[in-house]
Design a protein around this motif. Structure first.
Motif, PDB file in Angstrom:
ATOM      1  N   GLY A  32      19.917  -6.822   7.851  1.00 14.66           N
ATOM      2  CA  GLY A  32      19.264  -5.557   8.176  1.00 14.66           C
ATOM      3  C   GLY A  32      18.333  -5.007   7.113  1.00 14.66           C
ATOM      4  N   CYS A  33      17.947  -5.799   6.134  1.00 18.78           N
ATOM      5  CA  CYS A  33      16.987  -5.336   5.128  1.00 18.78           C
ATOM      6  C   CYS A  33      15.622  -5.137   5.781  1.00 18.78           C
ATOM      7  CB  CYS A  33      16.864  -6.357   4.002  1.00 18.78           C
ATOM      8  SG  CYS A  33      18.375  -6.598   3.059  1.00 18.78           S
ATOM      9  N   PRO A  34      14.771  -4.283   5.201  1.00 18.68           N
ATOM     10  CA  PRO A  34      13.442  -4.085   5.794  1.00 18.68           C
ATOM     11  C   PRO A  34      12.541  -5.299   5.550  1.00 18.68           C
ATOM     12  CG  PRO A  34      13.680  -2.767   3.808  1.00 18.68           C
ATOM     13  CD  PRO A  34      15.018  -3.396   4.073  1.00 18.68           C
ATOM     14  N   VAL A  35      11.942  -5.791   6.611  1.00 14.66           N
ATOM     15  CA  VAL A  35      11.033  -6.933   6.547  1.00 14.66           C
ATOM     16  C   VAL A  35       9.636  -6.425   6.203  1.00 14.66           C
ATOM     17  CG1 VAL A  35       9.995  -8.773   7.924  1.00 14.66           C
ATOM     18  CG2 VAL A  35      12.409  -8.245   8.182  1.00 14.66           C
ATOM     19  N   GLN A  36       8.920  -7.160   5.354  1.00 19.71           N
ATOM     20  CA  GLN A  36       7.577  -6.784   4.911  1.00 19.71           C
ATOM     21  C   GLN A  36       6.550  -7.774   5.461  1.00 19.71           C
ATOM     22  OE1 GLN A  36       7.291  -4.042   2.955  1.00 19.71           O
ATOM     23  NE2 GLN A  36       9.497  -3.821   3.018  1.00 19.71           N
ATOM     24  N   PRO A  37       5.340  -7.303   5.802  1.00 20.74           N
ATOM     25  CA  PRO A  37       4.292  -8.245   6.200  1.00 20.74           C
ATOM     26  C   PRO A  37       3.760  -8.972   4.959  1.00 20.74           C
ATOM     27  CG  PRO A  37       3.456  -5.998   6.260  1.00 20.74           C
ATOM     28  CD  PRO A  37       4.915  -5.913   5.921  1.00 20.74           C
ATOM     29  N   ASN A  38       3.554 -10.279   5.075  1.00 20.47           N
ATOM     30  CA  ASN A  38       3.006 -11.071   3.974  1.00 20.47           C
ATOM     31  C   ASN A  38       1.496 -11.137   4.126  1.00 20.47           C
ATOM     32  OD1 ASN A  38       5.639 -11.620   3.120  1.00 20.47           O
ATOM     33  ND2 ASN A  38       5.774 -13.455   4.373  1.00 20.47           N
ATOM     34  N   GLY A  39       0.827 -10.103   3.666  1.00 21.71           N
ATOM     35  CA  GLY A  39      -0.617 -10.058   3.781  1.00 21.71           C
ATOM     36  C   GLY A  39      -1.144  -8.691   3.397  1.00 21.71           C
ATOM     37  N   PRO A  40      -2.466  -8.583   3.289  1.00 17.27           N
ATOM     38  CA  PRO A  40      -3.068  -7.317   2.844  1.00 17.27           C
ATOM     39  C   PRO A  40      -3.056  -6.237   3.930  1.00 17.27           C
ATOM     40  CG  PRO A  40      -4.781  -8.904   3.373  1.00 17.27           C
ATOM     41  CD  PRO A  40      -3.462  -9.625   3.503  1.00 17.27           C
ATOM     42  N   THR A  41      -2.836  -5.004   3.505  1.00 17.21           N
ATOM     43  CA  THR A  41      -2.916  -3.866   4.413  1.00 17.21           C
ATOM     44  C   THR A  41      -4.236  -3.144   4.182  1.00 17.21           C
ATOM     45  OG1 THR A  41      -1.811  -2.419   2.847  1.00 17.21           O
ATOM     46  CG2 THR A  41      -0.416  -3.511   4.473  1.00 17.21           C
ATOM     47  N   SER A  42      -4.711  -2.453   5.189  1.00 18.81           N
ATOM     48  CA  SER A  42      -5.976  -1.711   5.097  1.00 18.81           C
ATOM     49  C   SER A  42      -5.669  -0.221   5.081  1.00 18.81           C
ATOM     50  CB  SER A  42      -6.876  -2.066   6.280  1.00 18.81           C
ATOM     51  OG  SER A  42      -7.129  -3.445   6.321  1.00 18.81           O
ATOM     52  N   LYS A  43      -5.222   0.281   3.915  1.00 17.60           N
ATOM     53  CA  LYS A  43      -4.860   1.699   3.792  1.00 17.60           C
ATOM     54  C   LYS A  43      -6.052   2.614   4.084  1.00 17.60           C
ATOM     55  CE  LYS A  43      -0.561   1.488   2.129  1.00 17.60           C
ATOM     56  NZ  LYS A  43       0.583   2.058   2.747  1.00 17.60           N
ATOM     57  N   ASP A  44      -7.274   2.155   3.797  1.00 20.02           N
ATOM     58  CA  ASP A  44      -8.459   2.977   4.038  1.00 20.02           C
ATOM     59  C   ASP A  44      -8.753   3.148   5.535  1.00 20.02           C
ATOM     60  OD1 ASP A  44      -8.983   0.195   3.901  1.00 20.02           O
ATOM     61  OD2 ASP A  44     -11.124   0.554   3.672  1.00 20.02           O
ATOM     62  N   LEU A  45      -8.176   2.289   6.393  1.00 21.92           N
ATOM     63  CA  LEU A  45      -8.359   2.385   7.846  1.00 21.92           C
ATOM     64  C   LEU A  45      -7.150   3.026   8.535  1.00 21.92           C
ATOM     65  CD1 LEU A  45      -9.944  -1.120   8.514  1.00 21.92           C
ATOM     66  CD2 LEU A  45     -11.120   1.062   8.249  1.00 21.92           C
ATOM     67  N   GLN A  46      -6.244   3.591   7.742  1.00 28.29           N
ATOM     68  CA  GLN A  46      -5.023   4.204   8.280  1.00 28.29           C
ATOM     69  C   GLN A  46      -5.350   5.385   9.188  1.00 28.29           C
ATOM     70  OE1 GLN A  46      -2.345   6.052   5.360  1.00 28.29           O
ATOM     71  NE2 GLN A  46      -0.736   4.793   6.250  1.00 28.29           N
ATOM     72  N   LYS A  47      -4.630   5.478  10.313  1.00 28.57           N
ATOM     73  CA  LYS A  47      -4.800   6.573  11.278  1.00 28.57           C
ATOM     74  C   LYS A  47      -3.474   7.283  11.458  1.00 28.57           C
ATOM     75  CE  LYS A  47      -8.136   4.246  14.315  1.00 28.57           C
ATOM     76  NZ  LYS A  47      -8.359   3.808  15.697  1.00 28.57           N
ATOM     77  N   THR A  48      -3.541   8.502  11.974  1.00 30.86           N
ATOM     78  CA  THR A  48      -2.335   9.249  12.311  1.00 30.86           C
ATOM     79  C   THR A  48      -2.482   9.804  13.712  1.00 30.86           C
ATOM     80  OG1 THR A  48      -2.051   9.864   9.999  1.00 30.86           O
ATOM     81  CG2 THR A  48      -0.814  11.126  11.599  1.00 30.86           C
ATOM     82  N   TYR A  49      -1.425   9.671  14.505  1.00 29.36           N
ATOM     83  CA  TYR A  49      -1.365  10.254  15.840  1.00 29.36           C
ATOM     84  C   TYR A  49      -0.043  11.004  15.919  1.00 29.36           C
ATOM     85  CZ  TYR A  49      -0.686  10.715  20.845  1.00 29.36           C
ATOM     86  OH  TYR A  49      -0.435  11.220  22.092  1.00 29.36           O
ATOM     87  N   LYS A  50      -0.116  12.331  16.022  1.00 33.47           N
ATOM     88  CA  LYS A  50       1.082  13.181  15.970  1.00 33.47           C
ATOM     89  C   LYS A  50       1.865  12.833  14.715  1.00 33.47           C
ATOM     90  CE  LYS A  50       1.261  14.029  20.912  1.00 33.47           C
ATOM     91  NZ  LYS A  50       2.065  13.990  22.119  1.00 33.47           N
TER      92      LYS A  50
END
Length: 170
Positions: A95-113
């Protein structure tokens, strides 16, 4: 007889509350998210791209119920219906948190509610606790996990992606 009776009363006083806390929630539905989560319009999920989605699973519980899912829009099926791969973020080993193996695009982050959407380009997913590794479909590729990552059920309502319960994949 009095000693045995007193021992039985003390035993019941210790065991019954513990048993109630362990078993009762599964019968009352308490602690289980009983509502679906609106993740926003389908347009928030570009076709062929994974999006790290964090959301509150149960608004009554607040931040304690914050969850993460990895969502990829697969495009349309042959029946012209939207198709998504939605992977649960917990390793099936412990049950440990799984992480994506690759780059994230924090500058393209969106929020909905109260939903946060962050694009990511994973080459797979990895569990930092015990070295479990999964491909981009959530299938086990290495390490101690014995099966694929769990998935979420979903539905489309008025053009919005609605997240349901998670389930095991064989």
């Amino acid at each position: 007889v009095a000693t045995l009776g007193l021992g039985g009363v003390i035993g019941a006083a210790v065991v019954l509350p513990s048993l109630g806390f362990a078993v009762l929630p599964s019968f009352t539905g308490e602690g289980v998210a009983s509502h679906d989560v609106d993740l926003g319009p389908i347009s928030n999920f570009p076709e062929g791209t994974f999006v790290i989605t964090t959301f509150t699973g149960n608004k009554a519980q607040g931040e304690v119920s914050r969850r993460t899912a990895y969502i990829r829009n697969n495009g349309l099926t042959a029946k012209k219906e939207p198709s998504f791969t939605i992977i649960y973020s917990r390793c099936v080993h412990l049950g440990c948190p799984v992480q994506p193996n690759g780059p994230t695009s924090k500058d393209l982050q969106k929020t909905y509610k109260d939903v946060t959407l962050t694009p990511v380009k994973p080459a797979g997913f990895g569990c930092p606790c015990h070295g479990g590794a999964y491909d981009t479909e959530g299938n086990r590729t290495a390490g101690p996990p014995v099966r694929s990552l769990d998935r979420y059920a979903f539905s489309i309502v008025d053009g919005h992606l609605i997240l349901g319960d998670h389930f095991s994949v064989g």
